[in-house]
Design an enzyme around this catalytic site. Structure first.
Site, PDB file in Angstrom:
ATOM      1  N   GLY A  31       0.824  -1.210   0.000  1.00  0.00           N
ATOM      2  CA  GLY A  31       0.000   0.000   0.000  1.00  0.00           C
ATOM      3  C   GLY A  31       0.855   1.255   0.000  1.00  0.00           C
ATOM      4  N   GLY A  36       6.036   4.990  -8.286  1.00  0.00           N
ATOM      5  CA  GLY A  36       6.780   3.758  -8.566  1.00  0.00           C
ATOM      6  C   GLY A  36       5.828   2.576  -8.700  1.00  0.00           C
ATOM      7  N   HIS A  37       4.890   2.449  -7.741  1.00  0.00           N
ATOM      8  CA  HIS A  37       3.893   1.375  -7.822  1.00  0.00           C
ATOM      9  C   HIS A  37       3.043   1.532  -9.086  1.00  0.00           C
ATOM     10  CE1 HIS A  37       4.302   1.609  -3.274  1.00  0.00           C
ATOM     11  NE2 HIS A  37       4.624   0.362  -3.532  1.00  0.00           N
ATOM     12  N   SER A 186       7.524   4.473  -0.342  1.00  0.00           N
ATOM     13  CA  SER A 186       6.458   4.786   0.624  1.00  0.00           C
ATOM     14  C   SER A 186       7.065   5.416   1.871  1.00  0.00           C
ATOM     15  CB  SER A 186       5.707   3.514   1.007  1.00  0.00           C
ATOM     16  OG  SER A 186       5.193   2.899  -0.145  1.00  0.00           O
ATOM     17  N   ARG A 187       8.309   5.063   2.180  1.00  0.00           N
ATOM     18  CA  ARG A 187       8.952   5.577   3.396  1.00  0.00           C
ATOM     19  C   ARG A 187       9.374   7.045   3.254  1.00  0.00           C
ATOM     20  NH1 ARG A 187      10.716  -0.108   3.936  1.00  0.00           N
ATOM     21  NH2 ARG A 187       9.823  -0.853   5.883  1.00  0.00           N
TER      22      ARG A 187
END
Ligand code: PAF
Length: 286
Positions: A31, A36-37, A186-187
């Site tokens: 999630g 990028g995803h 995500s980080r």
């Protein structure tokens, strides 16, 4: 777009689609989707009849001191983004749905996990390999799409698929970067403005590695590593977890770069409390 929380429902739908001869592309994620995803989803969309996304923050791949509890959760937004790129099915199970308390089976991939994140995050790839195998047993698909940012993860999954005879091909997609070079992650959501600026040191170091190895033909890895270390340590918030220079295929470190080899330069750096990774693959010509 169909959203399933149970294994039974997701599995039944995939079974039905496979029986009707559809090619299925799968993008596993935790999630907090970013560009990028989305690039993985777009490629999978273009290459398959059915696009499946999983959203599951996998506790098994986090050590007790890591960020499992605070991992960003943006499920509604994830679904909007996924739907906009044409995702057909989202599988978003709970931890209880995925892991029985009685589970005793785990997958470990040897050698490829000896260095880099495998060495620094002990047990991490056991968690990744196990959850990916479980996801593929629930959602058998033709192709699974993973990003080069987690290059070691890609090799581990590819090896696991081959060794355990999964009928699924692993596809690696390029790293997506912000305009200034910072790799999407995500980080990155954890970084404040100042840390975000300092986090550029990963890209700067990798760009320097490319110039040193390809343009200047520097071959001794201690010398290259020293220069990368100096670039990164100029940033007060940066603390190096590892600098890896080694063979891209076997993920073993090297001291001297051979002409004609494929080299991976990979970094893990804490920026404040946030651990970021990035890498570059280099073809060293003869
Ligand atoms: O790369 C990730 O987000 C995760 O490691 C993965 C592949 C979804 C497994 O939990």
């Amino acid at each position: 777009m169909l959203i399933y929380g149970t294994i039974y429902e997701a599995r039944s739908e995939i079974k039905r689609l496979r029986q009707s001869g559809k090619k299925i592309g799968f993008v596993p994620t935790m999630g907090a989707l970013h560009q990028g995803h989305l690039s993985l989803l777009e490629k999978a969309r273009a290459e398959n009849d059915v696009l499946v996304l999983s959203v599951f923050v996998n506790p098994l791949q986090f050590a007790p001191h890591e960020d499992f509890e605070k991992y960003p959760k943006t499920f509604e937004q994830d679904c909007q983004l996924a739907s906009a790129v044409g995702t057909d099915i989202v599988f978003a199970p709970t931890v209880e749905e995925m892991y029985s308390k009685k589970a005793k089976t785990y997958i470990t991939v040897s050698e490829l996990t000896d260095y880099l994140c495998g060495e620094k995050r002990v047990g991490h790839f056991k968690g990744v390999a196990t959850v990916v195998a479980k996801l593929l047993n629930i959602l058998p698909c033709d192709k699974i799409y993973l990003g080069q940012k987690d290059y070691q993860q890609f090799l581990v999954v590819k090896q696991m698929l081959a060794d355990l005879n999964f009928d699924t091909e692993a596809v690696m997609c390029p790293i997506v970067r912000e305009p200034n070079g910072l790799a999407m992650s995500s980080r990155n959501k954890y970084l404040n403005e100042d840390e975000r600026a300092q986090a550029l040191c990963l890209f700067e170091a990798l760009d320097a590695a490319r110039a040193l190895i390809i343009d200047q033909k520097m071959r001794e890895t201690v010398e290259i590593e020293h220069i990368l270390r100096v670039i990164i340590e100029k940033k007060p918030a940066a603390k190096i977890d590892y600098i890896f220079i080694g063979e891209a295929e076997s993920l073993t470190p090297i001291t001297h770069i051979q002409e004609g080899s494929q080299i991976l330069v990979a970094l893990a750096v804490f920026i404040g409390q946030t651990r970021l990774i990035d890498n570059v693959l280099l073809e060293v010509s003869l």
